[in-house]
Design a protein around this motif. Structure first.
Motif, PDB file in Angstrom:
ATOM      1  N   HIS A 198     -20.900 -21.347   7.312  1.00 17.50           N
ATOM      2  CA  HIS A 198     -22.116 -21.710   7.029  1.00 17.50           C
ATOM      3  C   HIS A 198     -22.167 -23.360   6.510  1.00 17.50           C
ATOM      4  CE1 HIS A 198     -22.683 -17.589   7.559  1.00 17.50           C
ATOM      5  NE2 HIS A 198     -22.143 -17.452   6.337  1.00 17.50           N
ATOM      6  N   PHE A 252     -20.809 -22.355   2.649  1.00 19.89           N
ATOM      7  CA  PHE A 252     -21.999 -23.018   2.143  1.00 19.89           C
ATOM      8  C   PHE A 252     -22.253 -24.303   1.751  1.00 19.89           C
ATOM      9  CE2 PHE A 252     -21.726 -18.280   1.415  1.00 19.89           C
ATOM     10  CZ  PHE A 252     -22.614 -17.699   2.305  1.00 19.89           C
ATOM     11  N   ARG A 277     -20.695 -24.097  -1.853  1.00 22.51           N
ATOM     12  CA  ARG A 277     -22.247 -24.401  -2.306  1.00 22.51           C
ATOM     13  C   ARG A 277     -22.200 -25.820  -2.917  1.00 22.51           C
ATOM     14  NH1 ARG A 277     -24.282 -18.682  -5.021  1.00 22.51           N
ATOM     15  NH2 ARG A 277     -26.254 -19.852  -5.214  1.00 22.51           N
ATOM     16  N   TRP A 324     -29.183 -19.903   3.533  1.00 21.17           N
ATOM     17  CA  TRP A 324     -27.798 -19.113   3.133  1.00 21.17           C
ATOM     18  C   TRP A 324     -28.216 -18.006   2.488  1.00 21.17           C
ATOM     19  CZ3 TRP A 324     -25.714 -23.955  -0.299  1.00 21.17           C
ATOM     20  CH2 TRP A 324     -25.447 -24.849   0.590  1.00 21.17           C
TER      21      TRP A 324
END
Length: 206
Positions: A72, A90, A108, A200
């Protein structure tokens, strides 16, 4: 797409004008793309690159050898990842970013447009002592547009670097950085949650 040395998972789409698995030496291994990759025109991905599921590029992205990218991840148009880089899950990297060798990017994480990470303290000087040392971005870091991070700097978990700042020294976790050179202040409460994009959410809640 020009032929290269690569393996791709299910439902990968590679536009014309790309090279995936560019062979740079005789003993290199195939590039690996996970499921659902979207590789846009003009992108070059070298051999010896491993990329997870749901990866996307903009146009004219370059990803060099010995780079590992998680699941991702989005890499924007004209961004260069110069090899020997580790990127977690992410992660969103906007257009026109530069990531040199020996950089670690956690999960992230958001890099705004025109972010520049550096790995050479004294460019073209003291070459007998040259040891590339890229920054480390811990999980949840945000770098605003045009941020510059100096070699060897570690930016702590959840920190937020405002647009245009120059980061010259290690940043403690959950810190706000502003200005040139970057000045530290406590991270406002409203910015303390880890980064999350709408795309996400279904994976992070699974």
């Amino acid at each position: 797409m020009q032929e290269g040395l690569f393996e791709a998972g299910e439902d990968c789409r590679i536009q014309t004008g790309c090279i995936v698995g560019l062979k740079y030496r005789d003993d290199c291994r195939p590039a690996v793309l996970g499921k659902g990759a979207r590789i846009r025109a003009g992108t070059i991905i070298y051999a010896d690159v491993v990329i997870g599921d749901d990866f996307q590029t903009g146009h004219h992205v370059m990803i060099r050898e010995k780079t590992a990218i998680g699941h991702h991840v989005v890499v924007g148009t004209n961004t260069v990842i110069d090899g020997q880089v580790s990127i977690g899950d992410f992660v969103k990297i906007e257009s026109n970013c530069y990531i040199p060798t020996n950089v670690t990017v956690g999960s992230r994480i958001f890099l705004g447009p025109n972010v520049t990470l550096t790995n050479d303290r004294y460019p073209l000087k003291m070459r007998d002592q040259y040891r590339p040392e890229g920054p480390v971005l811990e999980d949840g870091v945000t770098l605003g547009a045009g941020v510059i991070v100096c070699p060897g700097v570690r930016i702590g978990e959840g920190s937020f670097v405002a647009a245009g700042a120059v980061v010259t020294k290690d940043v403690p976790p959950r810190t706000m950085v502003k200005g040139v050179p970057g000045r530290f202040s406590p991270l406002p409460e409203k910015l303390r949650e880890l980064n999350i994009a709408l795309s996400w959410m279904k994976y992070l809640k699974a």
